[in-house]
Design an enzyme around this catalytic site. Structure first.
Site, PDB file in Angstrom:
ATOM      1  CD1 TRP A 184     -11.193  -6.376  -0.551  1.00  0.00           C
ATOM      2  CD2 TRP A 184      -9.082  -5.997   0.911  1.00  0.00           C
ATOM      3  NE1 TRP A 184     -11.280  -5.098  -0.063  1.00  0.00           N
ATOM      4  CE2 TRP A 184     -10.110  -4.746   0.477  1.00  0.00           C
ATOM      5  CE3 TRP A 184      -8.716  -6.424   1.513  1.00  0.00           C
ATOM      6  CZ2 TRP A 184      -9.355  -3.934   0.581  1.00  0.00           C
ATOM      7  CZ3 TRP A 184      -7.807  -4.410   2.284  1.00  0.00           C
ATOM      8  CH2 TRP A 184      -8.617  -3.392   1.556  1.00  0.00           C
TER       9      TRP A 184
ATOM     10  NE  ARG B 150      -4.111   1.159   1.316  1.00  0.00           N
ATOM     11  CZ  ARG B 150      -5.067   2.565   2.731  1.00  0.00           C
ATOM     12  NH1 ARG B 150      -3.988   2.782   3.638  1.00  0.00           N
ATOM     13  NH2 ARG B 150      -5.432   3.436   1.527  1.00  0.00           N
TER      14      ARG B 150
ATOM     15  CG  HIS C 222      -1.612   5.606  -1.374  1.00  0.00           C
ATOM     16  ND1 HIS C 222      -2.423   5.672   0.384  1.00  0.00           N
ATOM     17  CD2 HIS C 222      -2.736   4.739  -1.514  1.00  0.00           C
ATOM     18  CE1 HIS C 222      -4.370   5.552   0.289  1.00  0.00           C
ATOM     19  NE2 HIS C 222      -3.878   4.659  -0.937  1.00  0.00           N
TER      20      HIS C 222
HETATM   21 FE1  CCH Z   1      -6.590  -0.390  -1.944  1.00  0.00          FE
HETATM   22  N1  CCH Z   1      -7.552   0.059  -0.121  1.00  0.00           N
HETATM   23  N2  CCH Z   1      -7.238   0.782  -2.559  1.00  0.00           N
HETATM   24  N3  CCH Z   1      -5.390  -0.944  -3.305  1.00  0.00           N
HETATM   25  N4  CCH Z   1      -4.640  -1.167  -0.096  1.00  0.00           N
HETATM   26  C1  CCH Z   1      -6.908  -0.544   1.470  1.00  0.00           C
HETATM   27  C2  CCH Z   1      -5.882  -1.272   1.926  1.00  0.00           C
HETATM   28  C3  CCH Z   1      -4.922  -1.455   1.007  1.00  0.00           C
HETATM   29  C4  CCH Z   1      -8.267   1.427  -2.504  1.00  0.00           C
HETATM   30  C5  CCH Z   1      -9.347   1.297  -1.191  1.00  0.00           C
HETATM   31  C6  CCH Z   1      -8.309   1.136   0.085  1.00  0.00           C
HETATM   32  C7  CCH Z   1      -5.077  -0.793  -4.095  1.00  0.00           C
HETATM   33  C8  CCH Z   1      -6.486   0.508  -4.702  1.00  0.00           C
HETATM   34  C9  CCH Z   1      -7.217   0.818  -3.329  1.00  0.00           C
HETATM   35  C10 CCH Z   1      -4.210  -2.355  -1.298  1.00  0.00           C
HETATM   36  C11 CCH Z   1      -3.554  -1.880  -2.506  1.00  0.00           C
HETATM   37  C12 CCH Z   1      -4.118  -1.223  -3.326  1.00  0.00           C
HETATM   38  C13 CCH Z   1      -8.386   0.571   2.272  1.00  0.00           C
HETATM   39  C14 CCH Z   1      -7.977   0.375   3.939  1.00  0.00           C
HETATM   40  C15 CCH Z   1      -8.662   1.096   1.737  1.00  0.00           C
HETATM   41  C16 CCH Z   1     -10.008   1.717   1.804  1.00  0.00           C
HETATM   42  C17 CCH Z   1      -6.729   1.117   4.111  1.00  0.00           C
HETATM   43  C18 CCH Z   1      -6.558   0.686   5.301  1.00  0.00           C
HETATM   44  O1  CCH Z   1      -8.061   1.154   6.284  1.00  0.00           O
HETATM   45  O2  CCH Z   1      -5.480   0.231   6.997  1.00  0.00           O
HETATM   46  C19 CCH Z   1      -9.644   2.158  -3.007  1.00  0.00           C
HETATM   47  C20 CCH Z   1     -10.745   2.918  -2.685  1.00  0.00           C
HETATM   48  C21 CCH Z   1      -9.083   1.530  -4.588  1.00  0.00           C
HETATM   49  C22 CCH Z   1      -8.848   2.189  -5.769  1.00  0.00           C
HETATM   50  O3  CCH Z   1      -8.463   1.388  -7.190  1.00  0.00           O
HETATM   51  C23 CCH Z   1      -4.568  -0.394  -5.573  1.00  0.00           C
HETATM   52  C24 CCH Z   1      -4.325  -0.268  -6.841  1.00  0.00           C
HETATM   53  C25 CCH Z   1      -3.668  -1.527  -4.913  1.00  0.00           C
HETATM   54  C26 CCH Z   1      -1.954  -1.465  -4.765  1.00  0.00           C
HETATM   55  C27 CCH Z   1      -1.489  -1.740  -5.908  1.00  0.00           C
HETATM   56  C28 CCH Z   1      -3.001  -2.949  -0.446  1.00  0.00           C
HETATM   57  C29 CCH Z   1      -1.719  -4.256  -0.050  1.00  0.00           C
HETATM   58  C30 CCH Z   1      -3.868  -2.766   0.890  1.00  0.00           C
HETATM   59  C31 CCH Z   1      -3.776  -3.427   2.475  1.00  0.00           C
HETATM   60  C32 CCH Z   1      -3.481  -2.727   3.285  1.00  0.00           C
HETATM   61  C33 CCH Z   1      -2.821  -2.755   5.093  1.00  0.00           C
HETATM   62  O4  CCH Z   1      -2.059  -2.299   5.378  1.00  0.00           O
HETATM   63  O5  CCH Z   1      -3.454  -3.948   5.429  1.00  0.00           O
END
Ligand code: CCH
Length: 291
Positions: A178, A34, A38
């Site tokens: 998820w 993430r 970002h």
């Molecule tokens: Fe995402 N993501 N993401 N995401 N994401 C969150 C967590 C992860 C969106 C929203 C969220 C991508 C695209 C999107 C990861 C990778 C990717 C969370 C929870 C949200 C909300 C955050 C929290 O509370 O910690 C949205 C909207 C989009 C739109 O498309 C893409 C692209 C990627 C990478 C290629 C990952 C990995 C996580 C988990 C992080 C963790 O700390 O466990």
């Protein structure tokens, strides 16, 4: 300290940082992915600004963006690696950590090249508001990802990163993983998105998500419910996104190939190289950088 340019030594130290028995599901891998995303996902193709160059999250203007809540944890986990290899830029370290984490969690090899530079101050940090809002739908996804230069297939492939990790109530407000094994990279996200009965649920903080709980589990064996974001569920009701969700659910190899390509592309946004791979010029990093 390693020799400048010894990226294999850096990779090894990133791997050593992944195991975190007391954190989340036992791995820093998801939050590294993430962080990499970002750092890169602020890119705007039209103005050629944003992207992983600069490591702007070190500054409040970008690091304090509510969209980046929780990523300070990832940056802190990587600080010992930076201390051991002070020659690597933060922008290279954060993107490399994402690629290494995907591979270590069982995913594909993601091509990664060095050469990013770090901002010397916050004057070139991209404006807030460029990262996606999970409460929205397919139109919003297109608005955000077309801006970076991605197409519909690439949007769906990138969404497959939600095989990893979880929502945290104290970060985004969303809650839960998820998939059942959120530290193993696979195409499970697509299979569950298609096949489970996702029920809208409003959390105590007012956040709306979709949940699934196994109805057959005995009361004392109930596991934490799985969740989907509104943006995840929007992939199902879009004629152009849905065929890719189905393809990736059926064909793990295809998903792995496409994910490797699109994640590598994400990490390269805004960076131009010569045919040897050296960064030649990045118009979006004109001035104000250290190498
Ligand atoms: Fe995402 N993501 N993401 N995401 N994401 C969150 C967590 C992860 C969106 C929203 C969220 C991508 C695209 C999107 C990861 C990778 C990717 C969370 C929870 C949200 C909300 C955050 C929290 O509370 O910690 C949205 C909207 C989009 C739109 O498309 C893409 C692209 C990627 C990478 C290629 C990952 C990995 C996580 C988990 C992080 C963790 O700390 O466990």
């Amino acid at each position: 300290m390693s020799q400048p340019g010894d990226y294999d030594a850096v990779r090894k130290d990133i791997v050593a940082q992944l195991k975190k028995p007391d954190y989340d599901d036992g791995s820093a891998g998801p939050v590294f992915v993430r962080l990499a995303w970002h750092s890169a996902g602020t890119y705007d193709a039209k103005s050629d600004t944003g992207g992983s160059n600069g490591a702007g999250m070190r500054y409040e203007a970008e690091g304090g963006d509510p969209a980046n809540a929780g990523l300070q944890v990832a940056r802190a986990f990587l600080e010992p690696v930076k201390e051991r290899h002070p020659w690597i830029t933060y922008s290279d370290l954060w993107t490399l950590a994402g690629a290494v984490a995907v591979k270590e969690m069982g995913g594909p090899d993601v091509k990664w090249l060095p050469g990013r530079t770090d901002f010397v101050d916050d004057s070139k940090v991209p404006p807030r508001g460029r990262l996606p809002d999970a409460a929205q739908g397919a139109d919003h996804l297109r608005h955000i990802f077309y801006r970076m230069g991605f197409n519909d297939q690439e949007i769906v492939a990138l969404s497959g990163a939600h095989n990893l990790g979880r929502g945290h109530k104290d970060r985004s407000g969303f809650d839960g993983p998820w998939v059942n094994n959120p530290t193993r990279f696979s195409n499970q996200y697509f299979r569950l998105l298609l096949n489970l009965d996702w029920k809208p649920r409003t959390l105590s903080n007012g956040v709306k998500q979709f949940n699934y709980s196994d109805p057959d589990a005995a009361e004392d064996e109930k596991e934490e419910p799985l969740m989907m974001l509104p943006t995840d569920v929007s992939l199902l009701s879009d004629n152009s996104f849905l065929p890719w969700v189905k393809k990736y659910a059926e064909d793990k190899e295809l998903f792995f190939q496409h994910f490797a390509d699109v994640f590598a592309k994400l990490l390269e946004l805004g960076i131009r190289r010569d045919d040897k791979g050296s960064v030649v010029n990045t118009d979006n990093v004109r001035g104000g950088y250290v190498s």
